[in-house]
Design a protein around this motif. Sequence first.
Motif, PDB file in Angstrom:
ATOM      1  N   LEU A 138       9.026  -1.391 -21.220  1.00  0.00           N
ATOM      2  CA  LEU A 138       8.617  -0.823 -19.936  1.00  0.00           C
ATOM      3  C   LEU A 138       8.078   0.606 -20.062  1.00  0.00           C
ATOM      4  N   PRO A 139       8.740   1.498 -20.841  1.00  0.00           N
ATOM      5  CA  PRO A 139       8.128   2.831 -21.007  1.00  0.00           C
ATOM      6  C   PRO A 139       6.749   2.785 -21.649  1.00  0.00           C
ATOM      7  N   MET A 140       6.553   1.876 -22.605  1.00  0.00           N
ATOM      8  CA  MET A 140       5.248   1.766 -23.255  1.00  0.00           C
ATOM      9  C   MET A 140       4.216   1.111 -22.336  1.00  0.00           C
ATOM     10  N   ALA A 141       4.693   0.284 -21.410  1.00  0.00           N
ATOM     11  CA  ALA A 141       3.789  -0.406 -20.485  1.00  0.00           C
ATOM     12  C   ALA A 141       3.576   0.381 -19.191  1.00  0.00           C
ATOM     13  N   LEU A 142       4.084   1.602 -19.136  1.00  0.00           N
ATOM     14  CA  LEU A 142       4.016   2.379 -17.900  1.00  0.00           C
ATOM     15  C   LEU A 142       2.594   2.551 -17.362  1.00  0.00           C
ATOM     16  N   PRO A 143       1.588   2.850 -18.191  1.00  0.00           N
ATOM     17  CA  PRO A 143       0.223   2.958 -17.646  1.00  0.00           C
ATOM     18  C   PRO A 143      -0.255   1.680 -16.962  1.00  0.00           C
ATOM     19  N   GLY A 144       0.036   0.520 -17.567  1.00  0.00           N
ATOM     20  CA  GLY A 144      -0.354  -0.742 -16.952  1.00  0.00           C
ATOM     21  C   GLY A 144       0.410  -1.015 -15.672  1.00  0.00           C
ATOM     22  N   ILE A 145       1.692  -0.650 -15.656  1.00  0.00           N
ATOM     23  CA  ILE A 145       2.494  -0.834 -14.448  1.00  0.00           C
ATOM     24  C   ILE A 145       1.957   0.038 -13.322  1.00  0.00           C
ATOM     25  N   ILE A 146       1.613   1.270 -13.652  1.00  0.00           N
ATOM     26  CA  ILE A 146       1.086   2.186 -12.636  1.00  0.00           C
ATOM     27  C   ILE A 146      -0.260   1.698 -12.117  1.00  0.00           C
ATOM     28  N   THR A 147      -1.106   1.200 -13.007  1.00  0.00           N
ATOM     29  CA  THR A 147      -2.391   0.654 -12.575  1.00  0.00           C
ATOM     30  C   THR A 147      -2.192  -0.527 -11.620  1.00  0.00           C
ATOM     31  N   THR A 148      -1.260  -1.407 -11.971  1.00  0.00           N
ATOM     32  CA  THR A 148      -0.943  -2.535 -11.093  1.00  0.00           C
ATOM     33  C   THR A 148      -0.417  -2.051  -9.759  1.00  0.00           C
ATOM     34  N   LEU A 149       0.457  -1.053  -9.813  1.00  0.00           N
ATOM     35  CA  LEU A 149       1.023  -0.488  -8.592  1.00  0.00           C
ATOM     36  C   LEU A 149      -0.069   0.037  -7.669  1.00  0.00           C
ATOM     37  N   ILE A 150      -1.058   0.717  -8.242  1.00  0.00           N
ATOM     38  CA  ILE A 150      -2.142   1.283  -7.438  1.00  0.00           C
ATOM     39  C   ILE A 150      -2.895   0.178  -6.699  1.00  0.00           C
ATOM     40  N   PHE A 151      -3.308  -0.852  -7.444  1.00  0.00           N
ATOM     41  CA  PHE A 151      -4.130  -1.898  -6.839  1.00  0.00           C
ATOM     42  C   PHE A 151      -3.351  -2.690  -5.792  1.00  0.00           C
ATOM     43  N   VAL A 152      -2.096  -2.997  -6.075  1.00  0.00           N
ATOM     44  CA  VAL A 152      -1.303  -3.753  -5.107  1.00  0.00           C
ATOM     45  C   VAL A 152      -1.071  -2.920  -3.850  1.00  0.00           C
ATOM     46  N   PHE A 153      -0.775  -1.636  -4.032  1.00  0.00           N
ATOM     47  CA  PHE A 153      -0.538  -0.766  -2.876  1.00  0.00           C
ATOM     48  C   PHE A 153      -1.788  -0.643  -2.017  1.00  0.00           C
ATOM     49  N   ILE A 154      -2.938  -0.432  -2.656  1.00  0.00           N
ATOM     50  CA  ILE A 154      -4.183  -0.280  -1.905  1.00  0.00           C
ATOM     51  C   ILE A 154      -4.540  -1.575  -1.178  1.00  0.00           C
ATOM     52  N   ASN A 155      -4.397  -2.706  -1.866  1.00  0.00           N
ATOM     53  CA  ASN A 155      -4.694  -3.992  -1.217  1.00  0.00           C
ATOM     54  C   ASN A 155      -3.774  -4.239  -0.030  1.00  0.00           C
ATOM     55  N   SER A 156      -2.508  -3.906  -0.170  1.00  0.00           N
ATOM     56  CA  SER A 156      -1.556  -4.099   0.929  1.00  0.00           C
ATOM     57  C   SER A 156      -1.805  -3.103   2.047  1.00  0.00           C
ATOM     58  N   TRP A 157      -2.165  -1.880   1.695  1.00  0.00           N
ATOM     59  CA  TRP A 157      -2.446  -0.856   2.699  1.00  0.00           C
ATOM     60  C   TRP A 157      -3.676  -1.218   3.524  1.00  0.00           C
ATOM     61  N   ASN A 158      -4.674  -1.809   2.896  1.00  0.00           N
ATOM     62  CA  ASN A 158      -5.933  -2.114   3.577  1.00  0.00           C
ATOM     63  C   ASN A 158      -5.954  -3.494   4.230  1.00  0.00           C
ATOM     64  N   GLU A 159      -4.921  -4.293   4.044  1.00  0.00           N
ATOM     65  CA  GLU A 159      -4.927  -5.657   4.580  1.00  0.00           C
ATOM     66  C   GLU A 159      -5.022  -5.632   6.104  1.00  0.00           C
ATOM     67  N   TYR A 160      -5.870  -6.506   6.633  1.00  0.00           N
ATOM     68  CA  TYR A 160      -6.142  -6.496   8.075  1.00  0.00           C
ATOM     69  C   TYR A 160      -5.981  -7.869   8.729  1.00  0.00           C
ATOM     70  N   THR A 161      -6.553  -8.901   8.115  1.00  0.00           N
ATOM     71  CA  THR A 161      -6.659 -10.200   8.778  1.00  0.00           C
ATOM     72  C   THR A 161      -5.295 -10.810   9.082  1.00  0.00           C
ATOM     73  N   ILE A 162      -4.421 -10.849   8.081  1.00  0.00           N
ATOM     74  CA  ILE A 162      -3.106 -11.461   8.279  1.00  0.00           C
ATOM     75  C   ILE A 162      -2.296 -10.661   9.285  1.00  0.00           C
ATOM     76  N   ALA A 163      -2.352  -9.339   9.174  1.00  0.00           N
ATOM     77  CA  ALA A 163      -1.602  -8.494  10.111  1.00  0.00           C
ATOM     78  C   ALA A 163      -2.107  -8.686  11.537  1.00  0.00           C
ATOM     79  N   LEU A 164      -3.416  -8.802  11.700  1.00  0.00           N
ATOM     80  CA  LEU A 164      -3.982  -9.009  13.029  1.00  0.00           C
ATOM     81  C   LEU A 164      -3.527 -10.340  13.616  1.00  0.00           C
ATOM     82  N   THR A 165      -3.387 -11.351  12.763  1.00  0.00           N
ATOM     83  CA  THR A 165      -3.001 -12.684  13.234  1.00  0.00           C
ATOM     84  C   THR A 165      -1.512 -12.767  13.557  1.00  0.00           C
ATOM     85  N   LEU A 166      -0.685 -12.161  12.737  1.00  0.00           N
ATOM     86  CA  LEU A 166       0.759 -12.332  12.875  1.00  0.00           C
ATOM     87  C   LEU A 166       1.411 -11.341  13.838  1.00  0.00           C
TER      88      LEU A 166
END
Length: 277
Positions: free
Chosen positions: A189-217
Amino acid sequence: MTGKRKTWQKIALYIFVIILCIIILYPYFVMLITALKNNNEMYATDHILPQTWEWSNFAEIWSAAPVLRYFINSFLIAGGATLLAILCGIPAAYALARMKFKGKSIFMGAVIMSQMFSPVVLLVGIYKMMVNINLNNSILGLILLNAAFNQAFAIWLLRGTFVSISPEMEQAAKIDGCGTVRALIKVLLPMALPGIITTLIFVFINSWNEYTIALTLISTDTFKPITVGINVFYGFNFIQWQYLFATSLCATIPVVILFLLIEKHLVAGLTSGGVKG
């Protein structure tokens, strides 16, 4: 002659970068100057910049609508979905990168194929499912859905990170007495930290920007994220453009701050592979 050519190449590169930055930042410039106008200047065509700079628009959005509540909901949804996707993605990615089991290739193919389905295509089924389990119109429901739709991407990206780490590092840890789980936590995990952080960024941004499902539910203002709550500034025959753009600009700030906070980790991840000890 070679020196002059390099100089002109640098100048051309700088000009290209400046033009590209202008093109990218121009929409934000329009949003900013619109957010600083009043109603009388909103549709003026004889000038671009506001004659009266209404900085108070950025303060008024917090009282004109429950914007703070929308921001809190978005943080809960994006943060919860990111945490859940990372916690589930790390063991799955590790298994795909290090273990051999029957059906591994089928599972990897299923992970990739799951990315082909847009949430819009599954929207009716998703809505019925969330109603049946009583998670519609709830923040928890949006957290689970955002984590689910970003899970395949998280697994695939983290798998690539674990594959790039030499197995000898993990074997050395096991020789020293570490089990599989401890070696994963202490070494990989310490060696994979850059990849984990990159994944964290993309998942956070995608979840932050999500609109369609939130509008429906979501139908209650109390549970709306900022992407849906911003519609409060749309009237039946009147749109409060200054508040709309002011809120939109504020909604980009958390993502920018996130990039600034973790930039050094991304740079470290990009440069660490080029250092030999």
